[in-house]
Structures are given as structure tokens and as C-alpha cells.
Design an enzyme around this catalytic site. Structure first.
Site, PDB file in Angstrom:
ATOM      1  N   LYS A 145       8.318  27.182  -6.634  1.00 21.86           N
ATOM      2  CA  LYS A 145       8.910  26.297  -5.875  1.00 21.86           C
ATOM      3  C   LYS A 145      10.333  26.763  -6.338  1.00 21.86           C
ATOM      4  O   LYS A 145      11.636  25.387  -5.651  1.00 21.86           O
ATOM      5  CB  LYS A 145       8.125  25.193  -6.572  1.00 21.86           C
ATOM      6  CG  LYS A 145       7.082  25.270  -5.849  1.00 21.86           C
ATOM      7  CD  LYS A 145       6.004  23.638  -6.775  1.00 21.86           C
ATOM      8  CE  LYS A 145       6.004  23.815  -7.980  1.00 21.86           C
ATOM      9  NZ  LYS A 145       5.154  24.712  -8.388  1.00 21.86           N
ATOM     10  N   ARG A 190       3.664  14.517  -8.476  1.00 19.57           N
ATOM     11  CA  ARG A 190       2.555  15.536  -9.040  1.00 19.57           C
ATOM     12  C   ARG A 190       1.001  15.488  -9.177  1.00 19.57           C
ATOM     13  O   ARG A 190       0.121  15.518  -9.810  1.00 19.57           O
ATOM     14  CB  ARG A 190       2.799  16.392 -10.120  1.00 19.57           C
ATOM     15  CG  ARG A 190       2.574  18.022 -10.664  1.00 19.57           C
ATOM     16  CD  ARG A 190       3.049  18.136 -12.069  1.00 19.57           C
ATOM     17  NE  ARG A 190       3.511  19.861 -12.775  1.00 19.57           N
ATOM     18  CZ  ARG A 190       4.213  20.177 -12.868  1.00 19.57           C
ATOM     19  NH1 ARG A 190       5.617  19.722 -12.022  1.00 19.57           N
ATOM     20  NH2 ARG A 190       4.088  21.850 -12.665  1.00 19.57           N
ATOM     21  N   ARG A 242       7.807  36.094 -15.767  1.00 20.16           N
ATOM     22  CA  ARG A 242       9.417  34.918 -15.309  1.00 20.16           C
ATOM     23  C   ARG A 242      10.703  35.239 -16.159  1.00 20.16           C
ATOM     24  O   ARG A 242       9.758  35.414 -17.553  1.00 20.16           O
ATOM     25  CB  ARG A 242       8.786  34.051 -14.769  1.00 20.16           C
ATOM     26  CG  ARG A 242      10.463  33.086 -14.811  1.00 20.16           C
ATOM     27  CD  ARG A 242      10.083  31.427 -14.215  1.00 20.16           C
ATOM     28  NE  ARG A 242       8.807  31.085 -14.489  1.00 20.16           N
ATOM     29  CZ  ARG A 242       8.651  29.982 -14.849  1.00 20.16           C
ATOM     30  NH1 ARG A 242       8.819  29.360 -13.203  1.00 20.16           N
ATOM     31  NH2 ARG A 242       7.252  29.365 -15.126  1.00 20.16           N
ATOM     32  N   ARG A 286      10.045  31.343 -20.795  1.00 26.75           N
ATOM     33  CA  ARG A 286       9.440  29.761 -21.528  1.00 26.75           C
ATOM     34  C   ARG A 286       8.157  29.604 -22.076  1.00 26.75           C
ATOM     35  O   ARG A 286       7.351  30.329 -22.036  1.00 26.75           O
ATOM     36  CB  ARG A 286       9.674  30.065 -20.082  1.00 26.75           C
ATOM     37  CG  ARG A 286      10.790  28.260 -19.211  1.00 26.75           C
ATOM     38  CD  ARG A 286      10.435  28.122 -17.665  1.00 26.75           C
ATOM     39  NE  ARG A 286       9.768  27.146 -17.381  1.00 26.75           N
ATOM     40  CZ  ARG A 286       8.711  26.359 -16.791  1.00 26.75           C
ATOM     41  NH1 ARG A 286       9.552  26.629 -15.654  1.00 26.75           N
ATOM     42  NH2 ARG A 286       8.060  26.118 -16.315  1.00 26.75           N
ATOM     43  N   ARG A 343      -1.989  25.430 -17.431  1.00 23.22           N
ATOM     44  CA  ARG A 343      -1.200  24.928 -16.339  1.00 23.22           C
ATOM     45  C   ARG A 343      -1.905  24.858 -14.748  1.00 23.22           C
ATOM     46  O   ARG A 343      -1.755  23.578 -13.847  1.00 23.22           O
ATOM     47  CB  ARG A 343      -0.174  25.342 -16.274  1.00 23.22           C
ATOM     48  CG  ARG A 343       0.552  24.990 -17.301  1.00 23.22           C
ATOM     49  CD  ARG A 343       2.510  25.453 -17.581  1.00 23.22           C
ATOM     50  NE  ARG A 343       3.345  25.851 -16.566  1.00 23.22           N
ATOM     51  CZ  ARG A 343       4.078  26.798 -16.329  1.00 23.22           C
ATOM     52  NH1 ARG A 343       4.266  27.854 -17.017  1.00 23.22           N
ATOM     53  NH2 ARG A 343       5.083  26.966 -15.105  1.00 23.22           N
TER      54      ARG A 343
HETATM   55  P1  AP5 Z   1       8.758  29.846  -9.718  1.00 23.80           P
HETATM   56  O1  AP5 Z   1      10.517  29.068  -8.585  1.00 23.80           O
HETATM   57  O2  AP5 Z   1      10.216  30.037 -11.227  1.00 23.80           O
HETATM   58  O3  AP5 Z   1       7.778  29.427 -10.254  1.00 23.80           O
HETATM   59  P2  AP5 Z   1       7.512  27.515 -10.075  1.00 23.80           P
HETATM   60  O4  AP5 Z   1       6.499  27.335  -8.032  1.00 23.80           O
HETATM   61  O5  AP5 Z   1       9.327  26.665  -9.125  1.00 23.80           O
HETATM   62  O6  AP5 Z   1       6.667  28.211 -11.001  1.00 23.80           O
HETATM   63  P3  AP5 Z   1       7.146  26.733 -12.235  1.00 23.80           P
HETATM   64  O7  AP5 Z   1       6.134  27.288 -13.526  1.00 23.80           O
HETATM   65  O8  AP5 Z   1       7.978  26.635 -12.802  1.00 23.80           O
HETATM   66  O9  AP5 Z   1       6.911  25.442 -11.748  1.00 23.80           O
HETATM   67  P4  AP5 Z   1       5.473  24.896 -12.464  1.00 23.80           P
HETATM   68  O10 AP5 Z   1       5.375  23.064 -11.673  1.00 23.80           O
HETATM   69  O11 AP5 Z   1       4.604  25.126 -13.272  1.00 23.80           O
HETATM   70  O12 AP5 Z   1       6.949  23.829 -14.055  1.00 23.80           O
HETATM   71  P5  AP5 Z   1       7.918  23.273 -13.882  1.00 23.80           P
HETATM   72  O13 AP5 Z   1       9.048  23.628 -14.592  1.00 23.80           O
HETATM   73  O14 AP5 Z   1       7.754  22.276 -12.316  1.00 23.80           O
HETATM   74  O15 AP5 Z   1       8.857  31.357  -9.582  1.00 23.80           O
HETATM   75  C1  AP5 Z   1       8.194  31.820 -10.203  1.00 23.80           C
HETATM   76  C2  AP5 Z   1       7.878  33.656 -10.961  1.00 23.80           C
HETATM   77  O16 AP5 Z   1       7.805  34.189  -9.659  1.00 23.80           O
HETATM   78  C3  AP5 Z   1       9.365  34.095 -10.923  1.00 23.80           C
HETATM   79  O17 AP5 Z   1       9.558  34.869 -11.920  1.00 23.80           O
HETATM   80  C4  AP5 Z   1       9.912  34.314  -9.616  1.00 23.80           C
HETATM   81  O18 AP5 Z   1      10.994  34.961  -9.559  1.00 23.80           O
HETATM   82  C5  AP5 Z   1       8.900  34.914  -8.846  1.00 23.80           C
HETATM   83  N1  AP5 Z   1       8.540  34.377  -7.855  1.00 23.80           N
HETATM   84  C6  AP5 Z   1       9.354  33.839  -6.542  1.00 23.80           C
HETATM   85  N2  AP5 Z   1       9.384  33.481  -5.522  1.00 23.80           N
HETATM   86  C7  AP5 Z   1       8.736  34.807  -5.704  1.00 23.80           C
HETATM   87  C8  AP5 Z   1       7.729  35.908  -4.107  1.00 23.80           C
HETATM   88  N3  AP5 Z   1       8.041  35.072  -2.773  1.00 23.80           N
HETATM   89  N4  AP5 Z   1       7.368  36.713  -4.485  1.00 23.80           N
HETATM   90  C9  AP5 Z   1       7.479  37.713  -5.470  1.00 23.80           C
HETATM   91  N5  AP5 Z   1       7.776  36.643  -6.923  1.00 23.80           N
HETATM   92  C10 AP5 Z   1       8.444  35.367  -6.442  1.00 23.80           C
HETATM   93  O19 AP5 Z   1       7.222  22.129 -14.790  1.00 23.80           O
HETATM   94  C11 AP5 Z   1       6.785  22.926 -15.877  1.00 23.80           C
HETATM   95  C12 AP5 Z   1       6.557  21.694 -16.807  1.00 23.80           C
HETATM   96  O20 AP5 Z   1       6.822  19.921 -17.063  1.00 23.80           O
HETATM   97  C13 AP5 Z   1       4.633  21.248 -16.602  1.00 23.80           C
HETATM   98  O21 AP5 Z   1       3.510  21.836 -17.018  1.00 23.80           O
HETATM   99  C14 AP5 Z   1       4.852  20.360 -16.722  1.00 23.80           C
HETATM  100  O22 AP5 Z   1       3.949  19.525 -18.133  1.00 23.80           O
HETATM  101  C15 AP5 Z   1       6.085  19.246 -17.057  1.00 23.80           C
HETATM  102  N6  AP5 Z   1       6.233  18.232 -15.806  1.00 23.80           N
HETATM  103  C16 AP5 Z   1       6.705  18.763 -14.726  1.00 23.80           C
HETATM  104  N7  AP5 Z   1       7.216  17.888 -13.834  1.00 23.80           N
HETATM  105  C17 AP5 Z   1       5.777  16.885 -13.832  1.00 23.80           C
HETATM  106  C18 AP5 Z   1       5.193  15.790 -13.078  1.00 23.80           C
HETATM  107  N8  AP5 Z   1       5.737  15.098 -12.239  1.00 23.80           N
HETATM  108  N9  AP5 Z   1       4.692  14.633 -13.701  1.00 23.80           N
HETATM  109  C19 AP5 Z   1       4.253  15.608 -15.185  1.00 23.80           C
HETATM  110  N10 AP5 Z   1       4.504  16.614 -16.087  1.00 23.80           N
HETATM  111  C20 AP5 Z   1       5.593  17.114 -15.345  1.00 23.80           C
END
Ligand code: AP5
Length: 218
Positions: free
Chosen positions: A15, A90, A129, A162, A173
Site C-alpha cells: 500500500k 481500517r 523491509r 521498523r 498484525r
Molecule cells: P509496503 O509498501 O511497505 O507495504 P504496506 O502495505 O504499506 O505495509 P505496512 O506494513 O506499512 O502496512 P500496515 O498497514 O501494516 O502498516 P501501517 O504503517 O499502515 O511494502 C512492504 C515491503 O514489500 C517493502 O519492503 C516493499 O519494498 C516490498 N514490496 C512492495 N510491493 C512489492 C511487490 N509488488 N513485489 C515485491 N515486493 C514488494 O500501520 C502501522 C500501525 O499503525 C498499525 O499496525 C496500527 O497499529 C497503526 N495504524 C495505522 N493506521 C491505523 C488505523 N487506520 N487505525 C488504527 N491503527 C492504525
């Protein structure tokens, strides 16, 4: 006319990677709830410290905190033309709140792209990552390595792992995603807004597919 695109998918689906690329192409702000929480934490704000307690356990930050934070972000003038939302909503409570916020802006969600990646792949993606300290650009040790070891290609800042990308927290997660975020698939299918995108393609192919589905919605 404004354009609001929501990206949903499990942790590690891509994402953040895609939101950055698509927001540059479409010249729309990228709003990542996770990035905003991390920024608050790095600035040592109270909200950041509270959020961090949930994030380090792999749990969702409570809705009232998250919704208020996104409401404030959407009220900024750069969102008048729309935004790419990554990580929010979410769960259905947050989705209802988003609908209400956009209604107040005389707007609505245009499209929800569900980036689908099988669970087996997610752990490998997240534990490999690397994230940039300055602006949250993401790389992968194997799939998307930086040009210079441990330095961001875009701003030269240090790359780090991270805290919540350790295997145990990643598993938690993914469980939280299955229980609390998966219901959004049904929620947005019912509203006829959901498009599924194969997240197992290369990064470039996923971007191309996303730009096509967004373009078709115009
Ligand atoms: P990446 O693009 O970083 O993946 P992502 O889907 O963004 O993963 P996140 O871990 O950031 O999502 P998340 O939703 O768990 O975390 P967030 O920061 O939002 O890609 C991942 C890896 O794969 C990278 O190394 C990339 O290079 C590689 N890659 C990407 N595409 C690829 C492909 N096509 N092929 C091969 N490799 C690829 O949230 C963190 C925390 O914040 C949550 O756990 C929660 O505690 C809190 N939080 C955030 N939003 C909310 C909410 N709305 N409500 C409540 N709590 C929240």
C-alpha cells in the site's frame, strides 16, 4: 472535482509503496495513517506516545484517536483536490467516519483498491523491509534494494527496520487485519467501490494496474 482513492490490503501488501508512486503520478497528497503516527512519535508528542503503545503490539490505535487525526489531515488545503488514503480506514467504524468527513467536504470515496497478496508472502516482505527515516520511503533487502546500502535513494537518509516488522509482531498484525480490516472488503463491495488488484505482480506492474483502474473510474 476531487478524487479520493483508498488503498486497502494486508500489512506488507504494498500500500505504502504504491500510494507514493500513484500520488506522484496523479499529483494528489499521500495520506498514510501509519506514517502520521510515526511522525508524531518521532516528534515525541503525547498522541505519538499513546499510538506507539498500540503499534508496537501490532494492534490498532483506538478509533477516536485515529479518526480525529485523519479529520485534521483532510481539513488541510492540499486535500481539496482529493488524496490517496493508505491505511485508513481500517474497519467499518472508520469507513463510516470517512464517508461522513468527505460528505462534509461535498465529496466521496471514488474507488477502493484492494491489493491482494497471499499471507505466505507478507512475512517475507515485512521482515525484509527497510524504511527511510526522513520521509518513510520503503525498500526491500531482496525485492527492491536501495542503490547505496542503508541509504534512501530519494533523500539520502538512513534506512532502518521498523520495530513492528519483527516476525512475532508481523504475525499479530496479520491476525488483526484478518479480524478487523477484512470486513471492509464486503463493506466496499456492497457500495460497488471495490476493485481487486493482484499485488503479486512487480511493483511497476501493480502501479500500472492501479493507474488503469483509477483512470477507468473517471
Ligand atoms: P509496503 O509498501 O511497505 O507495504 P504496506 O502495505 O504499506 O505495509 P505496512 O506494513 O506499512 O502496512 P500496515 O498497514 O501494516 O502498516 P501501517 O504503517 O499502515 O511494502 C512492504 C515491503 O514489500 C517493502 O519492503 C516493499 O519494498 C516490498 N514490496 C512492495 N510491493 C512489492 C511487490 N509488488 N513485489 C515485491 N515486493 C514488494 O500501520 C502501522 C500501525 O499503525 C498499525 O499496525 C496500527 O497499529 C497503526 N495504524 C495505522 N493506521 C491505523 C488505523 N487506520 N487505525 C488504527 N491503527 C492504525
Amino acid at each position: 472535482m476531487s478524487k479520493f482513492i483508498v488503498l486497502i490490503g494486508p500489512p506488507g501488501a504494498g500500500k505504502g509503496t504504491q500510494a507514493k508512486l500513484v500520488s506522484e503520478k496523479l499529483d494528489l497528497p499521500h495520506i498514510s495513517s501509519g506514517d502520521i503516527f510515526r511522525e508524531y512519535f518521532n516528534n515525541q508528542s503525547e498522541l505519538g506516545k499513546i499510538a506507539h503503545r498500540y503499534i508496537e503490539r501490532g494492534e490498532l490505535v483506538p478509533d477516536e484517536i485515529t479518526i480525529a487525526m485523519i479529520r485534521e489531515r483532510l481539513s488541510k488545503s492540499d486535500c481539496e483536490t482529493g488524496a490517496i488514503l493508505d491505511g485508513f480506514p481500517r474497519n467499518p467504524v472508520q469507513a463510516d467516519a470517512l464517508e461522513q468527513m468527505l460528505l462534509e467536504m461535498d465529496s466521496e470515496v471514488d474507488l477502493v483498491a484492494y491489493i491482494d497478496v497471499p499471507q505466505e508472502e507478507l512475512i517475507e516482505r515485512l521482515t525484509g523491509r527497510l524504511t527511510c527515516r526522513e520521509q518513510g520511503h520503503v525498500f526491500h533487502r531482496k525485492y527492491n534494494p536501495p542503490k547505496v546500502a542503508n541509504r534512501c535513494d530519494y533523500d539520502g537518509s538512513e534506512l532502518y527496520q521498523r520495530d513492528d516488522d519483527k516476525e512475532e509482531t508481523v504475525k499479530r498484525r496479520i491476525n488483526v487485519y484478518m479480524q478487523q480490516t477484512m470486513p471492509l472488503i464486503e463493506y466496499y463491495l456492497r457500495k460497488n467501490l471495490l476493485v481487486k488488484v493482484d499485488g503479486m505482480q512487480t511493483i511497476e506492474q501493480v502501479t500500472k494496474t492501479l493507474l488503469e483502474v483509477i483512470g477507468n473510474k473517471r
